[in-house]
Every structure is written in C-alpha cells, then in structure tokens.
Design an enzyme around this catalytic site. Structure first.
Site, PDB file in Angstrom:
ATOM      1  CD  GLU A  99       3.683  29.775  80.198  1.00 52.67           C
ATOM      2  OE1 GLU A  99       2.576  29.521  80.716  1.00 52.67           O
ATOM      3  OE2 GLU A  99       4.740  29.273  80.602  1.00 52.67           O
ATOM      4  CB  ILE A 101       2.736  32.952  85.823  1.00 54.75           C
ATOM      5  CG1 ILE A 101       3.579  33.784  86.795  1.00 54.75           C
ATOM      6  CG2 ILE A 101       2.903  31.466  86.079  1.00 54.75           C
ATOM      7  CD1 ILE A 101       3.067  33.723  88.235  1.00 54.75           C
ATOM      8  CG  ASP A 103       8.888  31.794  89.232  1.00 58.08           C
ATOM      9  OD1 ASP A 103       9.430  32.790  89.721  1.00 58.08           O
ATOM     10  OD2 ASP A 103       8.771  30.731  89.858  1.00 58.08           O
ATOM     11  CE  LYS A 131       5.407  33.957  91.083  1.00 49.66           C
ATOM     12  NZ  LYS A 131       5.703  32.674  91.735  1.00 49.66           N
ATOM     13  CG  ASP A 159      -1.474  24.239  89.726  1.00 51.32           C
ATOM     14  OD1 ASP A 159      -0.757  24.897  88.954  1.00 51.32           O
ATOM     15  OD2 ASP A 159      -1.108  23.167  90.226  1.00 51.32           O
TER      16      ASP A 159
HETATM   17  P1  IMP Z   1       9.452  29.529  85.079  1.00 53.86           P
HETATM   18  O1  IMP Z   1       9.909  28.462  84.160  1.00 53.86           O
HETATM   19  O2  IMP Z   1      10.276  29.591  86.336  1.00 53.86           O
HETATM   20  O3  IMP Z   1       9.299  30.879  84.438  1.00 53.86           O
HETATM   21  O4  IMP Z   1       8.053  29.089  85.628  1.00 53.86           O
HETATM   22  C1  IMP Z   1       6.969  29.120  84.849  1.00 53.86           C
HETATM   23  C2  IMP Z   1       5.950  28.073  85.252  1.00 53.86           C
HETATM   24  O5  IMP Z   1       5.955  27.758  86.664  1.00 53.86           O
HETATM   25  C3  IMP Z   1       4.622  28.665  84.970  1.00 53.86           C
HETATM   26  O6  IMP Z   1       4.209  28.387  83.649  1.00 53.86           O
HETATM   27  C4  IMP Z   1       3.736  28.014  86.001  1.00 53.86           C
HETATM   28  O7  IMP Z   1       3.277  26.787  85.518  1.00 53.86           O
HETATM   29  C5  IMP Z   1       4.644  27.787  87.177  1.00 53.86           C
HETATM   30  N1  IMP Z   1       4.541  28.861  88.177  1.00 53.86           N
HETATM   31  C6  IMP Z   1       5.507  29.759  88.523  1.00 53.86           C
HETATM   32  N2  IMP Z   1       5.099  30.582  89.485  1.00 53.86           N
HETATM   33  C7  IMP Z   1       3.822  30.227  89.766  1.00 53.86           C
HETATM   34  C8  IMP Z   1       2.836  30.719  90.699  1.00 53.86           C
HETATM   35  O8  IMP Z   1       3.040  31.662  91.475  1.00 53.86           O
HETATM   36  N3  IMP Z   1       1.643  30.072  90.691  1.00 53.86           N
HETATM   37  C9  IMP Z   1       1.359  29.028  89.859  1.00 53.86           C
HETATM   38  N4  IMP Z   1       2.239  28.544  88.987  1.00 53.86           N
HETATM   39  C10 IMP Z   1       3.462  29.130  88.924  1.00 53.86           C
HETATM   40 MG    MG Z   2       2.459  28.110  82.537  1.00 51.26          MG
END
Ligand code: IMP
Ligand code: MG
Length: 182
Positions: A99, A101, A103, A131, A159
């Site tokens: 993966e 990132i 978040d 993060k 992106d």
């Molecule tokens: P999560 O489900 O909140 O962990 O988010 C994960 C997905 O959100 C990642 O796989 C990215 O596609 C997108 N994402 C989260 N933060 C960023 C960022 O700072 N830049 C680009 N994509 C991000």
């Molecule tokens: Mg992703």
C-alpha cells in the site's frame, strides 16, 4: 494558471534508500517461503510496488486490487469500494499487501477483512507512508517506510485529484492540501 510545484517532504534519494532496506527485510523474512505474492493496491501503489518488487531476491508474483473511496474529494470518508479483485486464488499462499499510505487505516482494515477469509498461508502488510496521528484503526503494518505528519502528500504514486502521481519524490501541495475537510 501555472501548476504549483509540490514542496519536498521526502527526497527521491531517501525513498530509494528506504525502499532498498524494506526489500532486504522482506527478502530475508520470506527466504524460506516457496513464493511470495505481492498484492498491489491500485492506483497509489504502482511506483512503490515497481521499485520494491524489482529489489526483492525471493521468488515472487504480482497481482493487483483496485479500491476507491466513496465520494469525490480527497477526504477519506471511511467507506471503501472494491473496483477490481485479484485474479489469483490466494489460499495457501504467502501474501504481502503493498500500500502507498495508511491514513485512518480504514482501507487496510477493509483489505484484511476480505483477504483473510480466503485463507492465505500468511498475510502481511507493507506500507510506504503512515500518518500516525490520523490512525483510527488498529491495523498491523509489518513493513513501514516512513511515518509522516498529517499533511496531504503527493508523488511517488500518490495523487491529489489525480495529479502529481509521477513526481519522483513525496511532496506536499501547500494550497491544495490546506482546508481539506475530512
Ligand atoms: P485510509 O483508508 O484513511 O487509511 O486511507 C488510505 C487511502 O487514502 C490511501 O490508500 C490513499 O489512496 C488515500 N490517501 C490518504 N492520505 C493520502 C495523502 O496524503 N495523499 C494521497 N492519498 C492519500
Ligand atoms: Mg492506497
């Protein structure tokens, strides 16, 4: 309007160095495994996976899944949608999710939830960026590239509104990154 150039958060050289370290770690850990299946999560993984997979010294295959967040904006609402599933039957295989990132952790949790019932021999995760302050879910990251602050980052596959993916470094788009509600 002249497109803004993202400011550098992690330079190209540092990424290359860290990806090399991760590749050595993964290669050592899967040394005894017959084969490793790398599962890239599109689209953000494409550069990280390309670099990582070429540095591994263990036999490996590559497959992809594509996910999308519900909604149009950069904010991650939490809800995830499967757009493309694997072609591979992962039962009995050593699977490593790759993966870009993490978040909130929602996406990774979703992936683990749908892949675990398919009974892989092992299921681990390799994530370039995390993060830490934003994390809501207790998801296990087995291999992590970097912890980063709560900023919207782009480049090296990532992106903002489908821009900046091909930047060689991890950057921050100051104006666009600000005031994103999520
Ligand atoms: P999560 O489900 O909140 O962990 O988010 C994960 C997905 O959100 C990642 O796989 C990215 O596609 C997108 N994402 C989260 N933060 C960023 C960022 O700072 N830049 C680009 N994509 C991000
Ligand atoms: Mg992703």
């Amino acid at each position: 309007m002249i497109p803004e150039t993202p400011s550098v958060l992690i330079p190209e050289k540092e990424i290359r160095h860290r990806v090399g370290e991760l590749a050595r770690q993964v290669s050592a850990d899967y040394d005894k495994a017959e084969e490793l299946l790398l599962v890239g999560v599109l689209r953000g993984c494409f550069i990280f996976l390309a670099d990582l997979s070429r540095l591994l010294t263990v036999p490996r295959r590559i497959d992809f899944m594509a996910l999308a967040a519900y909604g149009q904006n950069a904010a991650t609402s939490g809800a995830v949608r499967l757009i493309m599933d694997l072609r591979t039957n992962i039962a009995g295989k050593h699977v490593l999710i790759v993966e870009d990132i993490v978040d909130t952790g929602n996406t990774l949790e979703y992936l683990l939830d749908i892949l675990l019932p398919r009974k892989p021999a092992t299921l681990k995760t390799c994530v370039l960026l995390r993060k830490r302050e934003r994390l809501e879910k207790d998801v296990k990251i087995d291999y992590l590239g970097f912890d980063i602050p709560d900023l919207w980052v782009v480049g090296y596959g990532l992106d903002y509104a489908d821009r900046h993916r091909a930047l060689p470094y991890i950057g921050v788009v100051e104006n666009e990154g600000k005031g994103i509600s999520r």
